[in-house]
Design a protein around this motif. Structure first.
Motif, PDB file in Angstrom:
ATOM      1  N   CYS A   1      -0.561   7.782   3.605  1.00 46.20           N
ATOM      2  CA  CYS A   1      -1.780   7.669   2.522  1.00 46.20           C
ATOM      3  C   CYS A   1      -2.665   6.412   2.969  1.00 46.20           C
ATOM      4  O   CYS A   1      -2.369   5.723   3.669  1.00 46.20           O
ATOM      5  CB  CYS A   1      -1.222   7.689   1.191  1.00 46.20           C
ATOM      6  SG  CYS A   1      -0.452   8.956   0.636  1.00 46.20           S
ATOM      7  N   ASN A   2      -3.779   6.595   2.006  1.00 47.64           N
ATOM      8  CA  ASN A   2      -4.757   5.489   2.487  1.00 47.64           C
ATOM      9  C   ASN A   2      -5.265   4.751   0.956  1.00 47.64           C
ATOM     10  O   ASN A   2      -4.491   5.302  -0.013  1.00 47.64           O
ATOM     11  CB  ASN A   2      -5.851   5.807   3.246  1.00 47.64           C
ATOM     12  CG  ASN A   2      -6.634   6.892   2.164  1.00 47.64           C
ATOM     13  OD1 ASN A   2      -6.886   6.931   1.019  1.00 47.64           O
ATOM     14  ND2 ASN A   2      -7.257   7.909   3.112  1.00 47.64           N
ATOM     15  N   ASP A   3      -6.093   3.867   1.102  1.00 45.47           N
ATOM     16  CA  ASP A   3      -6.394   3.481  -0.243  1.00 45.47           C
ATOM     17  C   ASP A   3      -6.878   4.177  -1.424  1.00 45.47           C
ATOM     18  O   ASP A   3      -7.316   3.705  -2.471  1.00 45.47           O
ATOM     19  CB  ASP A   3      -7.495   2.226   0.021  1.00 45.47           C
ATOM     20  CG  ASP A   3      -6.857   1.090   0.784  1.00 45.47           C
ATOM     21  OD1 ASP A   3      -5.711   0.903   0.746  1.00 45.47           O
ATOM     22  OD2 ASP A   3      -7.682   0.302   1.482  1.00 45.47           O
ATOM     23  N   SER A   4      -7.358   5.561  -1.188  1.00 44.92           N
ATOM     24  CA  SER A   4      -7.771   6.470  -2.036  1.00 44.92           C
ATOM     25  C   SER A   4      -6.460   7.041  -2.897  1.00 44.92           C
ATOM     26  O   SER A   4      -6.904   7.757  -3.725  1.00 44.92           O
ATOM     27  CB  SER A   4      -8.486   7.505  -1.245  1.00 44.92           C
ATOM     28  OG  SER A   4      -9.545   7.258  -0.580  1.00 44.92           O
ATOM     29  N   PHE A   5      -5.370   6.549  -2.769  1.00 47.37           N
ATOM     30  CA  PHE A   5      -4.245   6.959  -3.688  1.00 47.37           C
ATOM     31  C   PHE A   5      -3.729   5.946  -4.429  1.00 47.37           C
ATOM     32  O   PHE A   5      -2.315   6.066  -4.524  1.00 47.37           O
ATOM     33  CB  PHE A   5      -3.475   7.745  -2.450  1.00 47.37           C
ATOM     34  CG  PHE A   5      -3.966   8.994  -2.010  1.00 47.37           C
ATOM     35  CD1 PHE A   5      -4.259  10.198  -2.775  1.00 47.37           C
ATOM     36  CD2 PHE A   5      -4.601   8.852  -0.575  1.00 47.37           C
ATOM     37  CE1 PHE A   5      -4.737  11.404  -2.124  1.00 47.37           C
ATOM     38  CE2 PHE A   5      -5.266   9.942  -0.309  1.00 47.37           C
ATOM     39  CZ  PHE A   5      -5.482  11.217  -0.866  1.00 47.37           C
ATOM     40  N   ASP A   6      -4.287   5.011  -4.526  1.00 46.89           N
ATOM     41  CA  ASP A   6      -3.683   3.776  -5.564  1.00 46.89           C
ATOM     42  C   ASP A   6      -2.809   4.339  -6.785  1.00 46.89           C
ATOM     43  O   ASP A   6      -1.683   3.995  -7.158  1.00 46.89           O
ATOM     44  CB  ASP A   6      -4.375   2.588  -5.676  1.00 46.89           C
ATOM     45  CG  ASP A   6      -4.983   1.974  -4.480  1.00 46.89           C
ATOM     46  OD1 ASP A   6      -4.029   2.000  -3.186  1.00 46.89           O
ATOM     47  OD2 ASP A   6      -5.955   1.186  -4.459  1.00 46.89           O
ATOM     48  N   THR A   7      -3.789   5.149  -7.602  1.00 44.49           N
ATOM     49  CA  THR A   7      -3.302   5.692  -8.802  1.00 44.49           C
ATOM     50  C   THR A   7      -1.962   6.442  -8.682  1.00 44.49           C
ATOM     51  O   THR A   7      -1.133   6.577  -9.429  1.00 44.49           O
ATOM     52  CB  THR A   7      -4.396   6.258  -9.621  1.00 44.49           C
ATOM     53  OG1 THR A   7      -5.537   5.535  -9.607  1.00 44.49           O
ATOM     54  CG2 THR A   7      -4.155   6.948 -11.021  1.00 44.49           C
ATOM     55  N   LEU A   8      -2.066   7.355  -7.635  1.00 43.97           N
ATOM     56  CA  LEU A   8      -0.699   8.223  -7.489  1.00 43.97           C
ATOM     57  C   LEU A   8       0.227   7.308  -7.117  1.00 43.97           C
ATOM     58  O   LEU A   8       1.543   7.613  -7.692  1.00 43.97           O
ATOM     59  CB  LEU A   8      -0.993   9.202  -6.160  1.00 43.97           C
ATOM     60  CG  LEU A   8      -0.075  10.054  -5.804  1.00 43.97           C
ATOM     61  CD1 LEU A   8       0.450  11.022  -7.010  1.00 43.97           C
ATOM     62  CD2 LEU A   8      -0.170  10.704  -4.558  1.00 43.97           C
TER      63      LEU A   8
ATOM     64  N   THR B   1      -7.017  12.230  -5.479  1.00 44.63           N
ATOM     65  CA  THR B   1      -7.519  10.802  -5.149  1.00 44.63           C
ATOM     66  C   THR B   1      -7.612   9.941  -6.430  1.00 44.63           C
ATOM     67  O   THR B   1      -7.600  10.388  -7.522  1.00 44.63           O
ATOM     68  CB  THR B   1      -8.944  11.017  -4.393  1.00 44.63           C
ATOM     69  OG1 THR B   1      -9.775  11.419  -5.272  1.00 44.63           O
ATOM     70  CG2 THR B   1      -8.479  11.794  -3.206  1.00 44.63           C
ATOM     71  N   ASP B   2      -7.861   8.902  -6.031  1.00 41.54           N
ATOM     72  CA  ASP B   2      -8.090   7.765  -7.413  1.00 41.54           C
ATOM     73  C   ASP B   2      -9.379   8.391  -8.282  1.00 41.54           C
ATOM     74  O   ASP B   2      -9.230   8.341  -9.349  1.00 41.54           O
ATOM     75  CB  ASP B   2      -8.234   6.329  -6.944  1.00 41.54           C
ATOM     76  CG  ASP B   2      -7.107   5.776  -6.311  1.00 41.54           C
ATOM     77  OD1 ASP B   2      -6.213   6.191  -6.607  1.00 41.54           O
ATOM     78  OD2 ASP B   2      -7.455   4.811  -5.591  1.00 41.54           O
ATOM     79  N   ASP B   3     -10.559   8.920  -7.455  1.00 39.49           N
ATOM     80  CA  ASP B   3     -11.553   9.320  -8.174  1.00 39.49           C
ATOM     81  C   ASP B   3     -11.163  10.357  -9.041  1.00 39.49           C
ATOM     82  O   ASP B   3     -11.744  10.687  -9.976  1.00 39.49           O
ATOM     83  CB  ASP B   3     -12.762   9.933  -7.125  1.00 39.49           C
ATOM     84  CG  ASP B   3     -13.413   8.514  -6.478  1.00 39.49           C
ATOM     85  OD1 ASP B   3     -13.330   7.350  -7.086  1.00 39.49           O
ATOM     86  OD2 ASP B   3     -14.013   8.821  -5.429  1.00 39.49           O
ATOM     87  N   ALA B   4     -10.434  11.530  -8.354  1.00 38.59           N
ATOM     88  CA  ALA B   4      -9.986  12.642  -9.276  1.00 38.59           C
ATOM     89  C   ALA B   4      -9.113  12.271 -10.563  1.00 38.59           C
ATOM     90  O   ALA B   4      -9.505  12.736 -11.702  1.00 38.59           O
ATOM     91  CB  ALA B   4      -9.128  13.571  -8.380  1.00 38.59           C
ATOM     92  N   PHE B   5      -8.144  11.308 -10.408  1.00 41.17           N
ATOM     93  CA  PHE B   5      -7.469  10.786 -11.411  1.00 41.17           C
ATOM     94  C   PHE B   5      -8.488   9.953 -12.475  1.00 41.17           C
ATOM     95  O   PHE B   5      -8.401  10.327 -13.811  1.00 41.17           O
ATOM     96  CB  PHE B   5      -6.579   9.759 -11.081  1.00 41.17           C
ATOM     97  CG  PHE B   5      -5.144  10.025 -10.681  1.00 41.17           C
ATOM     98  CD1 PHE B   5      -4.267  10.803 -11.788  1.00 41.17           C
ATOM     99  CD2 PHE B   5      -4.599  10.315  -9.337  1.00 41.17           C
ATOM    100  CE1 PHE B   5      -3.121  11.135 -11.559  1.00 41.17           C
ATOM    101  CE2 PHE B   5      -3.346  10.522  -9.052  1.00 41.17           C
ATOM    102  CZ  PHE B   5      -2.710  11.147  -9.910  1.00 41.17           C
ATOM    103  N   ASP B   6      -9.535   9.171 -12.051  1.00 40.68           N
ATOM    104  CA  ASP B   6     -10.500   8.731 -13.130  1.00 40.68           C
ATOM    105  C   ASP B   6     -11.156   9.707 -13.676  1.00 40.68           C
ATOM    106  O   ASP B   6     -11.310   9.620 -15.035  1.00 40.68           O
ATOM    107  CB  ASP B   6     -11.635   7.882 -12.234  1.00 40.68           C
ATOM    108  CG  ASP B   6     -10.875   6.471 -11.568  1.00 40.68           C
ATOM    109  OD1 ASP B   6      -9.834   5.934 -12.113  1.00 40.68           O
ATOM    110  OD2 ASP B   6     -11.602   6.005 -11.069  1.00 40.68           O
TER     111      ASP B   6
END
Length: 79
Positions: free
Chosen positions: A4-11, A35-40
């Motif tokens: 994974c990369n930094d776009s999945f911190d929330t996951l 992604t984090d944007d989707a979680f937001d």
């Protein structure tokens, strides 16, 4: 979930909060991960904070719907 990369911190935070880290640390599987944007966007739509979402009693069940217990290739997903 090593690839994974930094776009999945929330996951990552959600997996830890749900106590699924050890369960998901071995084996091969496919993750259909937001992604984090989707979680937001989800938090906004639900009117909750990330902390409120991560404290849900059903968080593990929600997360497990994102995992397929086999490794799928791009060809299998897009024949």
């Amino acid at each position: 979930m090593a690839d994974c990369n930094d776009s999945f911190d929330t996951l990552y935070a959600a997996v830890a909060a749900a106590g699924l880290g050890e369960t998901l640390s071995g084996g091969e599987f496919t993750v259909f991960a937001p992604t984090d944007d989707a979680f937001d966007a989800l938090f906004t739509a639900l009117g909750v904070t990330p902390d409120e979402f991560l404290a849900r009693s059903d968080l593990a069940n929600i997360l497990l719907t994102m995992f397929y217990l086999e490794r799928l290739t791009r060809q299998q997903l897009h024949p």
